[in-house]
Scaffold this active site. Structure first.
Site, PDB file in Angstrom:
ATOM      1  N   ASN A 211     -46.865  47.864  27.959  1.00 54.53           N
ATOM      2  CA  ASN A 211     -46.715  46.596  27.262  1.00 54.53           C
ATOM      3  C   ASN A 211     -47.743  46.428  26.155  1.00 54.53           C
ATOM      4  O   ASN A 211     -47.445  45.887  25.083  1.00 54.53           O
ATOM      5  CB  ASN A 211     -46.797  45.436  28.250  1.00 54.53           C
ATOM      6  CG  ASN A 211     -45.475  45.205  28.958  1.00 54.53           C
ATOM      7  OD1 ASN A 211     -44.479  45.852  28.669  1.00 54.53           O
ATOM      8  ND2 ASN A 211     -45.457  44.284  29.906  1.00 54.53           N
ATOM      9  N   GLY A 256     -41.550  40.563  12.131  1.00 54.67           N
ATOM     10  CA  GLY A 256     -41.126  39.214  12.471  1.00 54.67           C
ATOM     11  C   GLY A 256     -42.295  38.264  12.588  1.00 54.67           C
ATOM     12  O   GLY A 256     -43.392  38.542  12.078  1.00 54.67           O
ATOM     13  N   CYS A 263     -44.286  38.444  29.066  1.00 53.84           N
ATOM     14  CA  CYS A 263     -44.974  39.698  29.402  1.00 53.84           C
ATOM     15  C   CYS A 263     -46.105  40.054  28.442  1.00 53.84           C
ATOM     16  O   CYS A 263     -47.263  40.134  28.850  1.00 53.84           O
ATOM     17  CB  CYS A 263     -43.962  40.845  29.455  1.00 53.84           C
ATOM     18  SG  CYS A 263     -42.798  40.718  30.827  1.00 53.84           S
TER      19      CYS A 263
END
Length: 485
Positions: A211, A256, A263
């Site tokens: 992650n 973006g 998460c």
């Protein structure tokens, strides 16, 4: 196999339904009677494509059930999954493990016979050791093995991620537990899913590392997008050119407004706190967190700049509120920072989201919510595309433009070709490319005289779908349009 899942939230419910779909007998347990009653009544309390149908089908055939009574389900289970929340603590950003430890204590009281206890929740390194100590302290005679089995589910694509995973990670040093976990995942392994057997602490670290790396990849391309705007390059082409390198890959290279969700924000913080505990510096992860936080705030400045430097008294329509499409999750959504900053600048906010408005109401105040994107845009001085829902990436631009009072379209997902937006008379502000047309300036009604609406096409003639009345000029919400060249 008989499986008990503690926690019927996002991870627990998806995991339980998918294990049932694989042929196992699953009981999902939750302390919330209302949630369990809803599930027993066939109502899935979270938005995830395909989950409703999978839950109903497996309940009907008797492979999936729900209960608030933990003891009998754990007593009969061969595998018990802990799938409770581990939110970041507000005080220091560390993972709150109180729910995990509470589940471990309840399992210790109920377990009977050899049982594999699996941590599905995302937990810091060493949590499995702590769970084992809790169980040994409460039930020294218990025959259990504690295993790490992190989830890698993307909201909006969780069913596919579970049933066709990139990999299944199992962390344990116990050979018997490995055999049990191999049997649990045998249906996926037989279809070619890679199953990585490793140590428990290694498994716990894999989830956080994955992650953190993806969060860094998103943040990196967002910084390159800022550079593209300054040097008049195109971030979409840069990302394509970089992503074609097989060593890098194209996924997570879409520029973006910054990452959000349940998460990445909490897992990067938890990883940093773990590193600090062991005296290790993770500078790249630290910078990722700070840059992403700054980027969310910067998106409001982009909107304000597109509107001439001020949003005082203006109406901004925000299309898409959730942190990503195909979910109703508002946790750490970039839209929250954007809307807060615009409101502090004096803007009125209209908002629409295909699935997340009920959740958004819990986070936002003084916002007008609309069930339809065109009604949301009615009378707005600017539209901001915040989340790339399919329905919001295929709007009727002529109808949208006709509904608006202004012409500003801030595309924070680069969902529309700039040329397409320009043809419909919009001033376009996107991510990673410099605007190619003059910026409009919205002023109060008592400001400069209102100009002919055809000027809003920046030298282009009105499109065929505009009638004579609309081409003569527009004034709405007490504002008119002037150009700054």
């Amino acid at each position: 196999m008989r499986v008990a899942v503690i926690g019927a939230g996002y991870v627990g419910l998806v995991s339980g339904a998918c294990f049932a779909e694989m042929g196992h007998e699953v009981v999902c347990l939750d302390k919330d009677p209302a949630r369990v009653a809803s599930l027993l009544g066939g109502r899935v309390p979270i938005y995830e494509p395909g989950l409703d149908e999978m839950v109903r089908a497996n309940v009907q055939v008797g492979r999936l059930s729900f209960s608030t009574d933990l003891a009998p389900a754990v007593r009969d289970a061969e595998v018990v999954l802990i799938a409770v929340g581990t939110p970041a603590r507000h005080s220091d950003g560390r993972a709150d493990l109180s729910y995990v430890y509470g589940a471990a204590r309840e399992i210790a009281e109920a377990v009977a016979g050899y049982t594999v206890i699996v941590t599905k929740s995302t937990v810091p390194v060493g949590t499995g050791d702590a769970i084992e100590r809790i169980i040994r302290r409460h039930r020294p005679e218990a025959r259990v093995a504690v295993v790490s089995n992190p989830e890698f589910l993307r909201e909006g694509a969780a069913i596919g991620d579970f049933m066709e995973p990139d990999r299944v990670v199992v962390g344990t040093e116990d050979s018997r537990a490995r055999a049990v976990m191999a049997e649990l995942y045998r249906p996926l392994a037989e279809r070619g899913a890679p199953v990585l057997m490793t140590g428990r602490r290694t498994s716990e670290l894999i989830k956080y590392t994955a992650n953190a790396f993806l969060a860094m990849k998103i943040t990196f391309i967002n910084e390159i997008a800022d550079l593209c705007e300054s040097v008049h390059a195109d971030i979409a082409d840069v990302a394509d050119g970089v992503g074609l390198d097989s060593r890098i890959g194209a996924r997570f290279l879409q520029a973006g407004p910054g990452y959000g969700g349940s998460c990445f924000p909490k897992d990067t913080l938890a990883l940093l706190r773990t590193a600090q505990d062991y005296g290790v510096s993770l500078r790249l992860v630290e910078d990722t967190v700070s840059v992403n936080d700054a980027r969310k705030r910067a998106m409001a400045r982009k909107v304000i700049e597109a509107l001439g430097g001020s949003v005082e008294g203006l109406t901004v329509a925000v299309l898409g509120l959730t942190f990503k499409p195909d979910t109703d999750d508002m946790r750490e959504a970039p839209s929250l920072s954007l809307i807060d900053a615009l409101q502090r600048g004096g803007a009125r906010i209209h908002a629409h989201d295909p699935a997340g408005m009920e959740q958004a109401r819990q986070h936002l105040e003084d916002v007008a919510f609309f069930a339809d994107p065109y009604r949301c845009a009615a009378g707005a001085d600017a539209v901001v595309l915040m989340t790339e829902w399919q329905a919001l990436c295929s709007l009727d631009l002529a109808l949208l433009r006709e509904a608006m009072a202004g012409v500003v379209f801030v595309d924070l997902r680069n969902a529309y070709p700039e040329e397409q937006l320009l043809r419909h008379g919009f001033f376009v502000s996107g991510i990673g490319s410099a605007p190619k047309r003059p910026r409009p300036q919205v002023v109060a009604a008592d400001g400069p005289a209102m100009i002919d609406r055809s000027a809003t096409h920046f030298g282009m003639p009105p499109s065929d779908d505009e009638d004579d009345a609309s081409a003569t000029g527009r004034q709405a919400n007490g504002h008119s349009l002037a150009l700054t060249v």
